[in-house]
Design a protein around this motif. Structure first.
Motif, PDB file in Angstrom:
ATOM      1  N   PHE A 175      -8.924 -50.013  30.659  1.00  0.00           N
ATOM      2  CA  PHE A 175      -8.962 -48.919  29.692  1.00  0.00           C
ATOM      3  C   PHE A 175      -7.618 -48.762  28.994  1.00  0.00           C
ATOM      4  O   PHE A 175      -7.551 -48.592  27.771  1.00  0.00           O
ATOM      5  N   MET A 176      -6.530 -48.809  29.773  1.00  0.00           N
ATOM      6  CA  MET A 176      -5.207 -48.674  29.186  1.00  0.00           C
ATOM      7  C   MET A 176      -4.906 -49.829  28.236  1.00  0.00           C
ATOM      8  O   MET A 176      -4.270 -49.648  27.192  1.00  0.00           O
ATOM      9  N   SER A 177      -5.360 -51.008  28.584  1.00  0.00           N
ATOM     10  CA  SER A 177      -5.140 -52.167  27.717  1.00  0.00           C
ATOM     11  C   SER A 177      -5.837 -51.989  26.374  1.00  0.00           C
ATOM     12  O   SER A 177      -5.285 -52.337  25.325  1.00  0.00           O
ATOM     13  N   VAL A 178      -7.053 -51.434  26.397  1.00  0.00           N
ATOM     14  CA  VAL A 178      -7.782 -51.196  25.147  1.00  0.00           C
ATOM     15  C   VAL A 178      -7.068 -50.140  24.302  1.00  0.00           C
ATOM     16  O   VAL A 178      -6.946 -50.283  23.079  1.00  0.00           O
ATOM     17  N   VAL A 179      -6.569 -49.087  24.957  1.00  0.00           N
ATOM     18  CA  VAL A 179      -5.865 -48.027  24.228  1.00  0.00           C
ATOM     19  C   VAL A 179      -4.640 -48.586  23.520  1.00  0.00           C
ATOM     20  O   VAL A 179      -4.412 -48.327  22.332  1.00  0.00           O
ATOM     21  N   TYR A 180      -3.846 -49.375  24.230  1.00  0.00           N
ATOM     22  CA  TYR A 180      -2.629 -49.916  23.624  1.00  0.00           C
ATOM     23  C   TYR A 180      -2.939 -50.975  22.571  1.00  0.00           C
ATOM     24  O   TYR A 180      -2.190 -51.126  21.604  1.00  0.00           O
ATOM     25  N   ARG A 181      -4.029 -51.710  22.763  1.00  0.00           N
ATOM     26  CA  ARG A 181      -4.370 -52.749  21.791  1.00  0.00           C
ATOM     27  C   ARG A 181      -4.827 -52.124  20.469  1.00  0.00           C
ATOM     28  O   ARG A 181      -4.559 -52.665  19.397  1.00  0.00           O
ATOM     29  N   PHE A 182      -5.537 -51.001  20.542  1.00  0.00           N
ATOM     30  CA  PHE A 182      -6.008 -50.308  19.338  1.00  0.00           C
ATOM     31  C   PHE A 182      -5.203 -49.024  19.130  1.00  0.00           C
ATOM     32  O   PHE A 182      -5.758 -47.966  18.853  1.00  0.00           O
ATOM     33  N   TRP A 183      -3.895 -49.165  19.276  1.00  0.00           N
ATOM     34  CA  TRP A 183      -3.013 -48.012  19.212  1.00  0.00           C
ATOM     35  C   TRP A 183      -3.055 -47.322  17.850  1.00  0.00           C
ATOM     36  O   TRP A 183      -3.117 -46.092  17.765  1.00  0.00           O
ATOM     37  N   ILE A 184      -3.032 -48.097  16.765  1.00  0.00           N
ATOM     38  CA  ILE A 184      -2.942 -47.518  15.425  1.00  0.00           C
ATOM     39  C   ILE A 184      -4.132 -46.602  15.113  1.00  0.00           C
ATOM     40  O   ILE A 184      -3.934 -45.428  14.757  1.00  0.00           O
ATOM     41  N   PRO A 185      -5.391 -47.077  15.206  1.00  0.00           N
ATOM     42  CA  PRO A 185      -6.504 -46.161  14.865  1.00  0.00           C
ATOM     43  C   PRO A 185      -6.621 -44.983  15.820  1.00  0.00           C
ATOM     44  O   PRO A 185      -6.931 -43.872  15.379  1.00  0.00           O
ATOM     45  N   ILE A 186      -6.358 -45.198  17.119  1.00  0.00           N
ATOM     46  CA  ILE A 186      -6.480 -44.094  18.071  1.00  0.00           C
ATOM     47  C   ILE A 186      -5.441 -43.024  17.791  1.00  0.00           C
ATOM     48  O   ILE A 186      -5.747 -41.821  17.742  1.00  0.00           O
ATOM     49  N   SER A 187      -4.189 -43.438  17.584  1.00  0.00           N
ATOM     50  CA  SER A 187      -3.129 -42.475  17.313  1.00  0.00           C
ATOM     51  C   SER A 187      -3.357 -41.769  15.982  1.00  0.00           C
ATOM     52  O   SER A 187      -3.117 -40.548  15.864  1.00  0.00           O
ATOM     53  N   MET A 188      -3.817 -42.488  14.974  1.00  0.00           N
ATOM     54  CA  MET A 188      -4.067 -41.865  13.677  1.00  0.00           C
ATOM     55  C   MET A 188      -5.173 -40.825  13.775  1.00  0.00           C
ATOM     56  O   MET A 188      -5.059 -39.732  13.197  1.00  0.00           O
ATOM     57  N   ILE A 189      -6.231 -41.120  14.501  1.00  0.00           N
ATOM     58  CA  ILE A 189      -7.336 -40.161  14.648  1.00  0.00           C
ATOM     59  C   ILE A 189      -6.859 -38.902  15.369  1.00  0.00           C
ATOM     60  O   ILE A 189      -7.159 -37.773  14.968  1.00  0.00           O
ATOM     61  N   ILE A 190      -6.091 -39.093  16.449  1.00  0.00           N
ATOM     62  CA  ILE A 190      -5.583 -37.938  17.206  1.00  0.00           C
ATOM     63  C   ILE A 190      -4.695 -37.065  16.323  1.00  0.00           C
ATOM     64  O   ILE A 190      -4.828 -35.835  16.296  1.00  0.00           O
ATOM     65  N   ASN A 191      -3.787 -37.686  15.582  1.00  0.00           N
ATOM     66  CA  ASN A 191      -2.858 -36.917  14.759  1.00  0.00           C
ATOM     67  C   ASN A 191      -3.549 -36.282  13.558  1.00  0.00           C
ATOM     68  O   ASN A 191      -3.147 -35.194  13.122  1.00  0.00           O
ATOM     69  N   LEU A 192      -4.568 -36.921  13.016  1.00  0.00           N
ATOM     70  CA  LEU A 192      -5.323 -36.297  11.929  1.00  0.00           C
ATOM     71  C   LEU A 192      -6.108 -35.094  12.433  1.00  0.00           C
ATOM     72  O   LEU A 192      -6.278 -34.104  11.704  1.00  0.00           O
ATOM     73  N   LEU A 193      -6.595 -35.160  13.662  1.00  0.00           N
ATOM     74  CA  LEU A 193      -7.259 -33.993  14.259  1.00  0.00           C
ATOM     75  C   LEU A 193      -6.258 -32.857  14.464  1.00  0.00           C
ATOM     76  O   LEU A 193      -6.585 -31.679  14.253  1.00  0.00           O
ATOM     77  N   ILE A 194      -5.042 -33.207  14.879  1.00  0.00           N
ATOM     78  CA  ILE A 194      -3.985 -32.193  15.009  1.00  0.00           C
ATOM     79  C   ILE A 194      -3.664 -31.586  13.641  1.00  0.00           C
ATOM     80  O   ILE A 194      -3.489 -30.360  13.513  1.00  0.00           O
ATOM     81  N   ALA A 195      -3.600 -32.439  12.607  1.00  0.00           N
ATOM     82  CA  ALA A 195      -3.345 -31.942  11.256  1.00  0.00           C
ATOM     83  C   ALA A 195      -4.459 -31.000  10.802  1.00  0.00           C
ATOM     84  O   ALA A 195      -4.200 -29.968  10.166  1.00  0.00           O
ATOM     85  N   TYR A 196      -5.699 -31.353  11.135  1.00  0.00           N
ATOM     86  CA  TYR A 196      -6.828 -30.478  10.800  1.00  0.00           C
ATOM     87  C   TYR A 196      -6.692 -29.128  11.505  1.00  0.00           C
ATOM     88  O   TYR A 196      -7.003 -28.074  10.921  1.00  0.00           O
ATOM     89  N   GLY A 197      -6.199 -29.150  12.743  1.00  0.00           N
ATOM     90  CA  GLY A 197      -5.957 -27.910  13.462  1.00  0.00           C
ATOM     91  C   GLY A 197      -4.913 -27.047  12.772  1.00  0.00           C
ATOM     92  O   GLY A 197      -5.076 -25.820  12.673  1.00  0.00           O
ATOM     93  N   PHE A 198      -3.842 -27.668  12.274  1.00  0.00           N
ATOM     94  CA  PHE A 198      -2.828 -26.911  11.532  1.00  0.00           C
ATOM     95  C   PHE A 198      -3.431 -26.285  10.271  1.00  0.00           C
ATOM     96  O   PHE A 198      -3.112 -25.135   9.926  1.00  0.00           O
ATOM     97  N   LEU A 199      -4.298 -27.026   9.581  1.00  0.00           N
ATOM     98  CA  LEU A 199      -4.918 -26.494   8.371  1.00  0.00           C
ATOM     99  C   LEU A 199      -5.846 -25.324   8.699  1.00  0.00           C
ATOM    100  O   LEU A 199      -5.885 -24.326   7.954  1.00  0.00           O
ATOM    101  N   LYS A 200      -6.588 -25.422   9.784  1.00  0.00           N
ATOM    102  CA  LYS A 200      -7.472 -24.330  10.184  1.00  0.00           C
ATOM    103  C   LYS A 200      -6.662 -23.094  10.558  1.00  0.00           C
ATOM    104  O   LYS A 200      -7.064 -21.958  10.247  1.00  0.00           O
ATOM    105  N   LEU A 201      -5.530 -23.297  11.232  1.00  0.00           N
ATOM    106  CA  LEU A 201      -4.668 -22.157  11.572  1.00  0.00           C
ATOM    107  C   LEU A 201      -4.113 -21.507  10.311  1.00  0.00           C
ATOM    108  O   LEU A 201      -4.046 -20.268  10.212  1.00  0.00           O
ATOM    109  N   ALA A 202      -3.713 -22.333   9.339  1.00  0.00           N
ATOM    110  CA  ALA A 202      -3.207 -21.785   8.078  1.00  0.00           C
ATOM    111  C   ALA A 202      -4.301 -21.012   7.345  1.00  0.00           C
ATOM    112  O   ALA A 202      -4.055 -19.910   6.821  1.00  0.00           O
ATOM    113  N   ALA A 203      -5.517 -21.577   7.313  1.00  0.00           N
ATOM    114  CA  ALA A 203      -6.628 -20.885   6.664  1.00  0.00           C
ATOM    115  C   ALA A 203      -6.959 -19.590   7.404  1.00  0.00           C
ATOM    116  O   ALA A 203      -7.322 -18.586   6.781  1.00  0.00           O
TER     117      ALA A 203
END
Length: 307
Positions: free
Chosen positions: A258-286
């Motif tokens: 599992f860890m090997s898959v996470v590190y191998r697909f680091w870019i899309p996983i990290s981008m999705i997590i951070n975009l969800l965090i960004a969406y949370g910031f927008l919801k808090l602002a709204a």
């Protein structure tokens, strides 16, 4: 009759106002000038060989990461300045109350402010294409690398812009919102690095204190960098310039599947997590903007005379 293309009213207003100002033109010229100066500086100090009396073009591959990180740094400084006045600027100009009387939802207001900032970021990136192309003509990289870099910059702009809009809704002054956005960004970078080293030190101490001191260990503390918005860009640069990645640096034989898959697909996983965090910031602002609307309604209802 065909339906007209629906454009967010806030985005439309910001685009009209921005097109009438020289601020964008001067900023584009400044960004292009800085990137051009970096290219000239690198061409002067790198790759000059005495034997052949010319440049070693293999060493000019360094142009891509240097220009990429330079544009990333400029974007990280420009976007907070652009978005810090999204809500607080309207409050300072006393136009926020007028905006809230329109049928536009608070979340649409926030999204319109974000997309207007992203339109300006896209203008900066398009204007930098001729300078960035030098890295591909001399450095031997493909245009897919340029496309990937722009995707990284757009993603980073959305994240930083979301933080900036949240800070703009949190404080009353635009300058304070800009400073708070930069502080949060630095805090995320420094915080993830500290957590990584602390977690790695704890794991190393635990295994070295075991009975078998020769045992190999694998630390999962590097997973904290998944919430670091700059880690996908770092992984992208590694993949563009070499055959390595975060997977090759961190993962060893003791890592699970599992860890090997996470590190191998680091870019899309990290981008999705951070975009969800960004969406949370927008919801808090709204939510904060929506709270202001509710408070105004309560004040109006309390002041309504009884019949």
């Amino acid at each position: 009759m065909k339906n007209k293309l629906h454009i967010n009213p806030i985005l439309k207003k910001e685009m009209v106002v921005g097109s009438r100002s020289m601020k964008m033109s001067w900023t584009i010229m400044a960004v292009s000038g800085i990137l051009t100066a970096i290219v000239v500086f690198i061409l002067i100090i790198t790759g000059f060989t005495v034997n052949y009396g010319g440049y070693s073009y293999q060493s000019l591959v360094v142009l891509f990461p240097v220009l990429g990180f330079a544009e990333c740094g400029l974007l990280s400084l420009m976007v907070p300045v652009i978005t810090s006045g999204a809500i607080s600027g309207e409050r300072e100009k006393q136009t926020l109350d007028i905006m809230l009387t329109t049928p536009i939802s608070p979340f649409s207001i926030v999204m319109g402010k974000l997309w207007s900032a992203m339109m300006m970021v896209m203008m900066y990136m398009i204007a930098s294409i001729p300078v960035m192309a030098i890295a591909f003509v001399l450095g031997g990289l493909s245009w897919w690398n340029l496309l990937g870099l722009f995707v990284m910059l757009l993603y980073l702009g959305i994240y930083v812009g979301s933080v900036g809009i949240f800070c703009s809704s949190l404080v009353k002054k635009s300058i304070a919102a800009t400073i708070l956005t930069i502080v949060i960004g630095i805090g995320i970078i420094v915080g993830t690095v500290l957590i990584y080293f602390i977690g790695d030190a704890i794991t190393r101490t635990y295994y070295l204190s075991s009975v078998n001191t020769n045992i190999d260990y694998f630390s999962n503390s590097a997973l904290i960098f998944l919430i670091n918005p700059y880690s996908p860009l770092f992984d992208f640069m590694l993949r563009s310039l070499s055959d390595s990645s975060i997977y090759d640096i961190v993962v060893d034989s003791n890592a699970g599947a599992f860890m090997s898959v996470v590190y191998r697909f680091w870019i899309p996983i990290s981008m999705i997590i951070n975009l969800l965090i960004a969406y949370g910031f927008l919801k808090l602002a709204a939510g904060r903007v929506n709270g202001k609307v509710k408070r105004k309604k309560v004040v109006v209802d309390n002041n309504t005379p009884n019949v």
